[in-house]
Enzyme design. Structure first.
Site, PDB file in Angstrom:
ATOM      1  N   TYR A   1       0.876  -1.173   0.000  1.00  0.00           N
ATOM      2  CA  TYR A   1       0.000   0.000   0.000  1.00  0.00           C
ATOM      3  C   TYR A   1       0.910   1.218   0.000  1.00  0.00           C
ATOM      4  O   TYR A   1       2.084   1.101  -0.344  1.00  0.00           O
ATOM      5  CB  TYR A   1      -0.904  -0.118   1.251  1.00  0.00           C
ATOM      6  CG  TYR A   1      -2.103   0.778   1.278  1.00  0.00           C
ATOM      7  CD1 TYR A   1      -2.982   0.838   0.204  1.00  0.00           C
ATOM      8  CD2 TYR A   1      -2.384   1.558   2.408  1.00  0.00           C
ATOM      9  CE1 TYR A   1      -4.094   1.660   0.250  1.00  0.00           C
ATOM     10  CE2 TYR A   1      -3.492   2.373   2.456  1.00  0.00           C
ATOM     11  CZ  TYR A   1      -4.343   2.429   1.379  1.00  0.00           C
ATOM     12  OH  TYR A   1      -5.451   3.241   1.427  1.00  0.00           O
TER      13      TYR A   1
ATOM     14  N   ARG B   1      -5.759  10.231 -10.907  1.00  0.00           N
ATOM     15  CA  ARG B   1      -5.160  10.944  -9.770  1.00  0.00           C
ATOM     16  C   ARG B   1      -4.671   9.904  -8.767  1.00  0.00           C
ATOM     17  O   ARG B   1      -5.295   9.659  -7.748  1.00  0.00           O
ATOM     18  CB  ARG B   1      -6.208  11.860  -9.122  1.00  0.00           C
ATOM     19  CG  ARG B   1      -5.639  12.839  -8.114  1.00  0.00           C
ATOM     20  CD  ARG B   1      -6.674  13.267  -7.109  1.00  0.00           C
ATOM     21  NE  ARG B   1      -7.290  12.153  -6.406  1.00  0.00           N
ATOM     22  CZ  ARG B   1      -6.742  11.525  -5.383  1.00  0.00           C
ATOM     23  NH1 ARG B   1      -5.559  11.874  -4.934  1.00  0.00           N
ATOM     24  NH2 ARG B   1      -7.379  10.521  -4.789  1.00  0.00           N
TER      25      ARG B   1
ATOM     26  N   LYS C   1      -5.442  -2.411  -2.877  1.00  0.00           N
ATOM     27  CA  LYS C   1      -6.588  -2.189  -1.975  1.00  0.00           C
ATOM     28  C   LYS C   1      -7.316  -3.501  -1.697  1.00  0.00           C
ATOM     29  O   LYS C   1      -7.722  -3.772  -0.566  1.00  0.00           O
ATOM     30  CB  LYS C   1      -7.585  -1.215  -2.622  1.00  0.00           C
ATOM     31  CG  LYS C   1      -7.144   0.236  -2.573  1.00  0.00           C
ATOM     32  CD  LYS C   1      -7.725   0.950  -1.376  1.00  0.00           C
ATOM     33  CE  LYS C   1      -6.872   2.124  -0.990  1.00  0.00           C
ATOM     34  NZ  LYS C   1      -7.576   3.338  -0.702  1.00  0.00           N
TER      35      LYS C   1
ATOM     36  N   GLU D   1     -11.885   4.633  -6.826  1.00  0.00           N
ATOM     37  CA  GLU D   1     -10.559   4.858  -6.249  1.00  0.00           C
ATOM     38  C   GLU D   1      -9.699   5.718  -7.160  1.00  0.00           C
ATOM     39  O   GLU D   1      -9.541   5.413  -8.342  1.00  0.00           O
ATOM     40  CB  GLU D   1      -9.886   3.485  -6.065  1.00  0.00           C
ATOM     41  CG  GLU D   1      -8.642   3.509  -5.238  1.00  0.00           C
ATOM     42  CD  GLU D   1      -8.893   3.918  -3.806  1.00  0.00           C
ATOM     43  OE1 GLU D   1      -8.123   4.750  -3.310  1.00  0.00           O
ATOM     44  OE2 GLU D   1      -9.845   3.423  -3.177  1.00  0.00           O
ATOM     45  N   ASP D   2      -9.172   6.817  -6.630  1.00  0.00           N
ATOM     46  CA  ASP D   2      -8.198   7.654  -7.339  1.00  0.00           C
ATOM     47  C   ASP D   2      -8.702   8.168  -8.692  1.00  0.00           C
ATOM     48  O   ASP D   2      -7.977   8.153  -9.696  1.00  0.00           O
ATOM     49  CB  ASP D   2      -6.860   6.913  -7.488  1.00  0.00           C
ATOM     50  CG  ASP D   2      -6.112   6.848  -6.146  1.00  0.00           C
ATOM     51  OD1 ASP D   2      -6.604   7.458  -5.186  1.00  0.00           O
ATOM     52  OD2 ASP D   2      -5.061   6.208  -6.063  1.00  0.00           O
TER      53      ASP D   2
ATOM     54  N   ASP E   1     -13.449   5.862  -1.648  1.00  0.00           N
ATOM     55  CA  ASP E   1     -12.519   5.807  -0.519  1.00  0.00           C
ATOM     56  C   ASP E   1     -11.817   7.140  -0.306  1.00  0.00           C
ATOM     57  O   ASP E   1     -11.531   7.519   0.823  1.00  0.00           O
ATOM     58  CB  ASP E   1     -11.494   4.691  -0.754  1.00  0.00           C
ATOM     59  CG  ASP E   1     -10.705   4.389   0.513  1.00  0.00           C
ATOM     60  OD1 ASP E   1     -11.324   4.311   1.588  1.00  0.00           O
ATOM     61  OD2 ASP E   1      -9.475   4.247   0.439  1.00  0.00           O
ATOM     62  N   ASP E   2     -11.532   7.868  -1.383  1.00  0.00           N
ATOM     63  CA  ASP E   2     -10.821   9.141  -1.259  1.00  0.00           C
ATOM     64  C   ASP E   2     -11.685  10.202  -0.577  1.00  0.00           C
ATOM     65  O   ASP E   2     -11.175  11.042   0.153  1.00  0.00           O
ATOM     66  CB  ASP E   2     -10.374   9.633  -2.639  1.00  0.00           C
ATOM     67  CG  ASP E   2      -9.573   8.570  -3.366  1.00  0.00           C
ATOM     68  OD1 ASP E   2      -8.503   8.212  -2.864  1.00  0.00           O
ATOM     69  OD2 ASP E   2     -10.041   8.060  -4.404  1.00  0.00           O
TER      70      ASP E   2
ATOM     71  N   ASN F   1      -0.270  11.748   0.675  1.00  0.00           N
ATOM     72  CA  ASN F   1       0.544  10.568   0.364  1.00  0.00           C
ATOM     73  C   ASN F   1       1.233  10.749  -0.983  1.00  0.00           C
ATOM     74  O   ASN F   1       0.748  11.488  -1.816  1.00  0.00           O
ATOM     75  CB  ASN F   1      -0.352   9.323   0.287  1.00  0.00           C
ATOM     76  CG  ASN F   1      -0.839   8.892   1.655  1.00  0.00           C
ATOM     77  OD1 ASN F   1      -0.089   8.923   2.608  1.00  0.00           O
ATOM     78  ND2 ASN F   1      -2.096   8.512   1.755  1.00  0.00           N
TER      79      ASN F   1
END
Length: 577
Positions: free
Chosen positions: A125, A178, A196, A268-269, A291-292, A433
């Site tokens: 991760y 992203r 994930k 995600e992203d 999740d973001d 991150n």
């Protein structure tokens, strides 16, 4: 749990191999077709045990001579592999070795991850997965997950049917625009869904066969990748507008058609504009979770709730200042406002006034409202314009400073010292991150506040000693929340995600922080307890789904924590008959 042909476990999903219906000490048959040699069994990562096949299994499954005569236990295999992993100096080599193991021996991979979670989490991760995505084309060996590109338009349902598993419970999907704080990595973003989902299994106990990583490839605007001879995706600029929306619509419809109403789709992203739009568009018709926006918000809220034991007061007594007003920043801010409403009964609009956001143009204020993106507008409060973060700290006088900018080193010495002059115990959360993008380091936060700060970050930092006192920095890692959250959704058979389920997850995580943790300045429990934490989060999320009438697995189990634990995948080897 009933045995026999009609067993329904882990949220009522059919178990093709009979692995969950059999108790751990019951033998199972690893074959779904008859074979004349064990050669293919050794090459099936789900059933391969390497040198741990017993004498009886070697006879029964035609493995004689295909393995050296020694017989190792799973524990010894784990010891050997951990020893080998620790020889690698370069984190990316550890990542590649772990991915090879996942492709070779699934149960051993998860056993390593479960037993060594604090050591291996930064490898599978953040931060290492970010580097892996940047170099995904070069280190690519064997495809994992499903790739759906513009070439598959009109055929997405057929593509989904190519995936061998029928009982999918969780999909993590990205379009790679992203990736962490690293930007547009196109098709190479696949490392994120793969990583994930390995955590859904290791930390949340969702069966590996129930997890499906997907990358939607609509092109990339990253020139470096477009010119890279090893790039694995479409060599074109990103599709946008109607072309993009139509592909996503076809995808969402096909997923529901193929896997039913109760498959959890985690976005995600995605880039900000698409992330908010997709969540708003599909949250009423699909079981979706970003999740973001939501996972980050839930884990940060848990840290805030826990920190009140150190800071004093209620959430409503504090003033919050964010650096960064994208998915994470606005998502966290909204969940804080919701929790204050829940605690005080005040309207959410009133609570938002305690929360201020700074973006690249300065403090978000009323006079900027016309030019703001829609998701920033609720945070535009009455105030004269302020250009810098330092001036915003001096003007707003926050008790809590949260960084979600994706840009490193923004919490300068002056900013942190200003927080320390305003507060006895400033709470500083540098959440961006990977580590290189963190707004400040743990060492900086503790040193610049003379050891008074309560600090948490997105990526891990080592413990730090200041004036003879040991500080343990918190990691506001989404991996605390999403695996348990996903398990709770699955075991209850929830058909939609409701904000109250996110609040329940935050409260459950905060409740796991003990007195011993607080004494070390910790506002998150240690990751070594993650499976217990996930079971407790799953139970609270499931209870809220039942309470809201969103659960479909009836009747509700009496003890949801025990039920959650009983549904969790165990990576121990099975005995084959």
């Amino acid at each position: 749990m009933s045995n026999g042909g009609d067993y329904t476990v882990a949220g009522g999903v059919e178990d093709a191999y009979g692995e969950d219906a059999a108790s751990m000490d019951q033998p199972v048959t690893p074959w779904t077709v008859s074979v004349a040699s064990g050669y293919s069994l050794m090459r099936d990562p789900r059933h391969n045990k390497g040198l741990a096949f017993t004498e009886n299994e070697r006879d029964a499954h035609y493995l004689r001579g295909l393995l050296p005569p020694v017989l190792l236990s799973q524990e010894l295999q784990e010891k050997k592999l951990m020893h080998n992993l620790r020889q690698y100096q370069v984190p990316l080599q550890r990542y590649m070795a772990l991915m090879d193991l996942q492709e070779r021996n699934e149960r051993l991979f998860y056993k390593l991850l479960v037993d060594n979670v604090e050591e291996l989490l930064p490898v599978v991760y953040t931060p290492t997965v970010g580097e892996a995505c940047q170099k995904y084309g070069s280190i690519f060996r064997r495809p994992q997950g499903l790739y759906i590109s513009l070439k598959e338009k009109g055929k997405i349902l057929e593509v989904l049917k190519n995936w061998p598993e029928r009982s999918v419970q969780v999909i993590v999907v990205t379009d790679g625009e992203r990736i962490l704080g690293l930007g547009d990595l196109g098709c190479q973003g696949m490392g994120i869904p793969v990583g994930k989902l390995s955590l859904y299994t290791a930390l949340g106990g969702v069966r590996p066969s129930a997890c499906l990583p997907i990358t939607i490839d609509v092109g990339t605007n990253n020139e470096k990748l477009l010119n890279d001879e090893f790039y694995i995706g479409l060599r074109q600029r990103r599709a946008t507008g109607q072309e993009y929306a139509e592909l996503l619509q076809e995808f969402m419809t096909a997923v529901k058609q193929n896997y039913g109403e109760k498959v959890l789709i985690q976005f995600e992203d995605f880039a900000n504009h698409n992330a908010f739009e997709l969540l708003a568009r599909y949250s009423s018709s699909h079981l979706v979770f970003n999740d973001d926006i939501q996972g980050t918000a839930s884990v940060v809220l848990a840290g805030l709730l826990a920190s009140l034991r150190l800071l004093g007061g209620t959430l409503a007594d504090h003033r919050f200042l964010f650096l960064g007003a994208g998915e994470a920043g606005t998502g966290i801010a909204e969940l804080i406002a919701l929790e204050i409403s829940k605690q005080t009964g005040n309207p959410i609009e009133e609570n938002r006034k305690k929360i201020w956001l700074v973006d690249s143009k300065g403090l978000i204020v009323d006079s900027r409202k016309e030019s703001l993106q829609h998701f920033k507008k609720p945070w535009a409060h009455e105030h004269e314009p302020v250009n810098t973060l330092l001036d915003a700290v001096k003007a707003i006088k926050p008790t809590i400073l949260i960084g979600t900018s994706g840009v490193g080193k923004q919490f300068t010495k002056e900013v942190v010292e200003a927080m320390a002059s305003l507060n006895e115990k400033p709470l500083i959360m540098a959440l961006s991150n990977p580590t290189s993008q963190a707004e400040c380091t743990a060492e900086e936060a503790y040193t610049w506040t003379e050891g008074r700060a309560i600090f948490a970050s997105g990526s891990p930092f080592e413990t730090f000693e200041y004036n003879g006192k040991i500080f343990v920095p918190g990691q506001a890692n989404n991996a605390y929340i999403f695996p348990g959250f996903g398990l709770g959704v699955i075991i209850s058979g929830a058909i939609r995600v409701h904000d109250d389920m996110l609040l329940a997850a935050s409260e459950a995580l905060a409740a796991q922080v003990t007195k011993e943790h607080y004494e070390k300045g910790m506002i998150y429990p240690p990751f070594s307890d993650i499976r217990k934490i996930s079971a407790n989060i799953a139970a609270k999320v499931a209870a809220k789904a039942y309470e809201l009438g969103l659960a479909s697995h009836l009747p509700q189990p009496k003890d949801l924590v025990k039920y959650a634990e009983s549904c969790m995948y165990s990576p121990r080897y099975r005995t084959y008959r």
